[in-house]
Design a protein around this motif. Structure first.
Motif, PDB file in Angstrom:
ATOM      1  N   ALA A   1     -43.826  74.919  14.329  1.00 23.09           N
ATOM      2  CA  ALA A   1     -44.535  74.657  13.073  1.00 23.09           C
ATOM      3  C   ALA A   1     -44.175  73.285  12.516  1.00 23.09           C
ATOM      4  O   ALA A   1     -45.045  72.556  12.014  1.00 23.09           O
ATOM      5  CB  ALA A   1     -44.202  75.750  12.061  1.00 23.09           C
ATOM      6  N   LEU A   2     -42.906  72.916  12.612  1.00 22.96           N
ATOM      7  CA  LEU A   2     -42.497  71.593  12.141  1.00 22.96           C
ATOM      8  C   LEU A   2     -43.109  70.497  13.004  1.00 22.96           C
ATOM      9  O   LEU A   2     -43.529  69.450  12.481  1.00 22.96           O
ATOM     10  CB  LEU A   2     -40.969  71.490  12.154  1.00 22.96           C
ATOM     11  N   ARG A   3     -43.189  70.738  14.298  1.00 23.44           N
ATOM     12  CA  ARG A   3     -43.817  69.752  15.183  1.00 23.44           C
ATOM     13  C   ARG A   3     -45.289  69.558  14.809  1.00 23.44           C
ATOM     14  O   ARG A   3     -45.782  68.422  14.748  1.00 23.44           O
ATOM     15  CB  ARG A   3     -43.711  70.204  16.637  1.00 23.44           C
ATOM     16  N   GLY A   4     -45.971  70.653  14.526  1.00 19.30           N
ATOM     17  CA  GLY A   4     -47.366  70.533  14.110  1.00 19.30           C
ATOM     18  C   GLY A   4     -47.516  69.766  12.813  1.00 19.30           C
ATOM     19  O   GLY A   4     -48.450  68.960  12.653  1.00 19.30           O
ATOM     20  N   ARG A   5     -46.599  69.968  11.876  1.00 16.31           N
ATOM     21  CA  ARG A   5     -46.663  69.230  10.613  1.00 16.31           C
ATOM     22  C   ARG A   5     -46.440  67.741  10.838  1.00 16.31           C
ATOM     23  O   ARG A   5     -47.130  66.901  10.237  1.00 16.31           O
ATOM     24  CB  ARG A   5     -45.620  69.769   9.639  1.00 16.31           C
ATOM     25  N   LEU A   6     -45.476  67.405  11.686  1.00 15.73           N
ATOM     26  CA  LEU A   6     -45.206  65.993  11.958  1.00 15.73           C
ATOM     27  C   LEU A   6     -46.395  65.334  12.661  1.00 15.73           C
ATOM     28  O   LEU A   6     -46.758  64.188  12.342  1.00 15.73           O
ATOM     29  CB  LEU A   6     -43.945  65.859  12.810  1.00 15.73           C
ATOM     30  N   GLU A   7     -46.993  66.034  13.599  1.00 18.45           N
ATOM     31  CA  GLU A   7     -48.151  65.471  14.296  1.00 18.45           C
ATOM     32  C   GLU A   7     -49.330  65.302  13.349  1.00 18.45           C
ATOM     33  O   GLU A   7     -50.077  64.314  13.439  1.00 18.45           O
ATOM     34  CB  GLU A   7     -48.525  66.374  15.471  1.00 18.45           C
ATOM     35  N   GLU A   8     -49.491  66.248  12.441  1.00 18.46           N
ATOM     36  CA  GLU A   8     -50.560  66.120  11.449  1.00 18.46           C
ATOM     37  C   GLU A   8     -50.306  64.924  10.534  1.00 18.46           C
ATOM     38  O   GLU A   8     -51.241  64.202  10.155  1.00 18.46           O
ATOM     39  CB  GLU A   8     -50.654  67.401  10.623  1.00 18.46           C
ATOM     40  N   GLY A   9     -49.048  64.703  10.183  1.00 13.12           N
ATOM     41  CA  GLY A   9     -48.722  63.553   9.352  1.00 13.12           C
ATOM     42  C   GLY A   9     -49.005  62.244  10.057  1.00 13.12           C
ATOM     43  O   GLY A   9     -49.465  61.274   9.434  1.00 13.12           O
ATOM     44  N   ILE A  10     -48.736  62.201  11.355  1.00 17.56           N
ATOM     45  CA  ILE A  10     -49.023  60.980  12.117  1.00 17.56           C
ATOM     46  C   ILE A  10     -50.521  60.713  12.151  1.00 17.56           C
ATOM     47  O   ILE A  10     -50.977  59.565  12.040  1.00 17.56           O
ATOM     48  CB  ILE A  10     -48.456  61.110  13.546  1.00 17.56           C
ATOM     49  N   ALA A  11     -51.312  61.782  12.276  1.00 21.93           N
ATOM     50  CA  ALA A  11     -52.765  61.606  12.353  1.00 21.93           C
ATOM     51  C   ALA A  11     -53.357  61.161  11.023  1.00 21.93           C
ATOM     52  O   ALA A  11     -54.302  60.361  10.992  1.00 21.93           O
ATOM     53  CB  ALA A  11     -53.414  62.912  12.807  1.00 21.93           C
ATOM     54  N   THR A  12     -52.816  61.658   9.922  1.00 20.36           N
ATOM     55  CA  THR A  12     -53.390  61.340   8.609  1.00 20.36           C
ATOM     56  C   THR A  12     -52.798  60.077   7.992  1.00 20.36           C
ATOM     57  O   THR A  12     -53.505  59.324   7.320  1.00 20.36           O
ATOM     58  CB  THR A  12     -53.181  62.523   7.650  1.00 20.36           C
TER      59      THR A  12
ATOM     60  N   ALA B   1     -43.119  59.899  10.830  1.00 22.65           N
ATOM     61  CA  ALA B   1     -42.154  59.582  11.881  1.00 22.65           C
ATOM     62  C   ALA B   1     -42.878  59.056  13.113  1.00 22.65           C
ATOM     63  O   ALA B   1     -44.040  59.401  13.354  1.00 22.65           O
ATOM     64  CB  ALA B   1     -41.354  60.834  12.236  1.00 22.65           C
ATOM     65  N   PRO B   2     -42.220  58.211  13.900  1.00 26.90           N
ATOM     66  CA  PRO B   2     -42.849  57.729  15.136  1.00 26.90           C
ATOM     67  C   PRO B   2     -43.209  58.885  16.060  1.00 26.90           C
ATOM     68  O   PRO B   2     -42.502  59.892  16.127  1.00 26.90           O
ATOM     69  CB  PRO B   2     -41.771  56.832  15.749  1.00 26.90           C
ATOM     70  N   ALA B   3     -44.309  58.729  16.769  1.00 27.64           N
ATOM     71  CA  ALA B   3     -44.775  59.802  17.652  1.00 27.64           C
ATOM     72  C   ALA B   3     -43.755  60.127  18.731  1.00 27.64           C
ATOM     73  O   ALA B   3     -43.659  61.280  19.180  1.00 27.64           O
ATOM     74  CB  ALA B   3     -46.111  59.400  18.281  1.00 27.64           C
ATOM     75  N   THR B   4     -42.971  59.141  19.141  1.00 28.25           N
ATOM     76  CA  THR B   4     -41.984  59.378  20.197  1.00 28.25           C
ATOM     77  C   THR B   4     -40.811  60.241  19.722  1.00 28.25           C
ATOM     78  O   THR B   4     -40.051  60.745  20.550  1.00 28.25           O
ATOM     79  CB  THR B   4     -41.444  58.035  20.710  1.00 28.25           C
ATOM     80  N   GLN B   5     -40.657  60.398  18.408  1.00 27.52           N
ATOM     81  CA  GLN B   5     -39.530  61.163  17.877  1.00 27.52           C
ATOM     82  C   GLN B   5     -39.929  62.551  17.381  1.00 27.52           C
ATOM     83  O   GLN B   5     -39.082  63.283  16.865  1.00 27.52           O
ATOM     84  CB  GLN B   5     -38.875  60.392  16.725  1.00 27.52           C
TER      85      GLN B   5
ATOM     86  N   ASP C   1     -40.810  65.342  18.959  1.00 31.71           N
ATOM     87  CA  ASP C   1     -40.164  66.458  19.658  1.00 31.71           C
ATOM     88  C   ASP C   1     -38.690  66.578  19.285  1.00 31.71           C
ATOM     89  O   ASP C   1     -38.183  67.685  19.039  1.00 31.71           O
ATOM     90  CB  ASP C   1     -40.313  66.283  21.172  1.00 31.71           C
ATOM     91  N   SER C   2     -37.988  65.451  19.242  1.00 29.07           N
ATOM     92  CA  SER C   2     -36.557  65.508  18.928  1.00 29.07           C
ATOM     93  C   SER C   2     -36.324  65.940  17.484  1.00 29.07           C
ATOM     94  O   SER C   2     -35.415  66.737  17.201  1.00 29.07           O
ATOM     95  CB  SER C   2     -35.908  64.153  19.191  1.00 29.07           C
ATOM     96  N   LEU C   3     -37.136  65.441  16.564  1.00 31.89           N
ATOM     97  CA  LEU C   3     -36.963  65.819  15.161  1.00 31.89           C
ATOM     98  C   LEU C   3     -37.273  67.295  14.932  1.00 31.89           C
ATOM     99  O   LEU C   3     -36.545  67.988  14.215  1.00 31.89           O
ATOM    100  CB  LEU C   3     -37.861  64.955  14.272  1.00 31.89           C
ATOM    101  N   SER C   4     -38.334  67.776  15.533  1.00 33.94           N
ATOM    102  CA  SER C   4     -38.726  69.169  15.311  1.00 33.94           C
ATOM    103  C   SER C   4     -37.737  70.151  15.923  1.00 33.94           C
ATOM    104  O   SER C   4     -37.621  71.291  15.459  1.00 33.94           O
ATOM    105  CB  SER C   4     -40.124  69.416  15.884  1.00 33.94           C
ATOM    106  N   SER C   5     -37.019  69.732  16.931  1.00 32.68           N
ATOM    107  CA  SER C   5     -36.037  70.623  17.549  1.00 32.68           C
ATOM    108  C   SER C   5     -34.639  70.459  16.959  1.00 32.68           C
ATOM    109  O   SER C   5     -33.805  71.368  17.070  1.00 32.68           O
ATOM    110  CB  SER C   5     -35.982  70.372  19.059  1.00 32.68           C
TER     111      SER C   5
END
Length: 212
Positions: free
Chosen positions: A78-89, A95-99, A101-105
């Motif tokens: 769920a956190l990964r989805g939120r971060l990816e949504e933030g990158i898109a909007t 956060a950088p797209a490369t980070q 996975d590491s941030l969400s885990s």
């Protein structure tokens, strides 16, 4: 014919400082002896109430930690989805797209570990207030509680504020917040302040008394 007597030597500044410090140390030793011999009485009931409130807050915190560990995969996704949504909007504020996975885990694990660590710090400090009649332990306990209170809203956002997570966990986290806050406030009550020893204060006049 009498010879003039030598004038009495004037102590140096370093000698005066040493004499002042010796007097202060002697005063502290005497005060400690008086404190040990005087009957300080039983701990006030406010400390017992603070402990009961802390136990309630600790139970709520452990429930949150256990739920988070059991559902760690769901929370990370769920956190990964939120971060990816933030990158898109808003890519600039995200956060950088490369980070992602590491941030969400990593973030959920850090928050869950912090819950247990802070509880492990708070318990001995709270019990030491009454056991050792310590004002310093009270100060450290309140500091540890305040630190945890600051982390709880962040933890709610990172761990539980998702449609996939039961909303009950948000309620449990706020119950933890309220109980820990009340516990800290009970240790600051007037009865506890009067029961604890007075804080040691070094008055400037003590250091300058011999120099005047």
């Amino acid at each position: 014919m009498s010879t003039p007597q030598d004038p009495e030597p004037i102590p140096s500044l370093a000698e005066l400082d040493a004499m002042d410090m010796a007097e202060i140390a002697a005063g502290r030793t005497s005060a400690d002896k008086d404190l040990r011999t005087d009957d300080i009485g039983p701990p006030p009931r406010a400390l017992q109430h603070a402990f009961v409130l802390w136990v309630g807050g600790a139970v709520a915190a452990l429930i949150s930690a256990a739920y988070g560990l059991i559902n760690l995969g769901t929370i990370s996704d769920a956190l990964r989805g939120r971060l990816e949504e933030g990158i898109a909007t808003d890519p600039r504020e995200s956060a950088p797209a490369t980070q992602v996975d590491s941030l969400s885990s990593t973030y959920p694990v850090i928050m869950l570990i912090a819950i247990v660590v802070l509880l492990a710090i708070q318990y001995p400090l709270l019990t030491a207030i009454a056991r050792h009649h310590s004002r310093n332990c009270r100060s450290f306990y309140v500091t540890a509680v305040v630190l945890m209170l600051l982390c709880i809203p962040v933890g709610i956002d990172l761990l539980f504020d998702y449609p996939e997570v039961s909303p009950v966990m948000t309620v449990v986290a706020w119950v933890q917040f309220a109980l820990l806050l009340l516990s800290a406030l009970f240790t600051l009550r007037r009865s506890v302040n009067q029961w604890l020893p007075e804080p040691m204060r070094l008055r400037p006049g003590q250091m300058r008394s011999r120099r005047g």
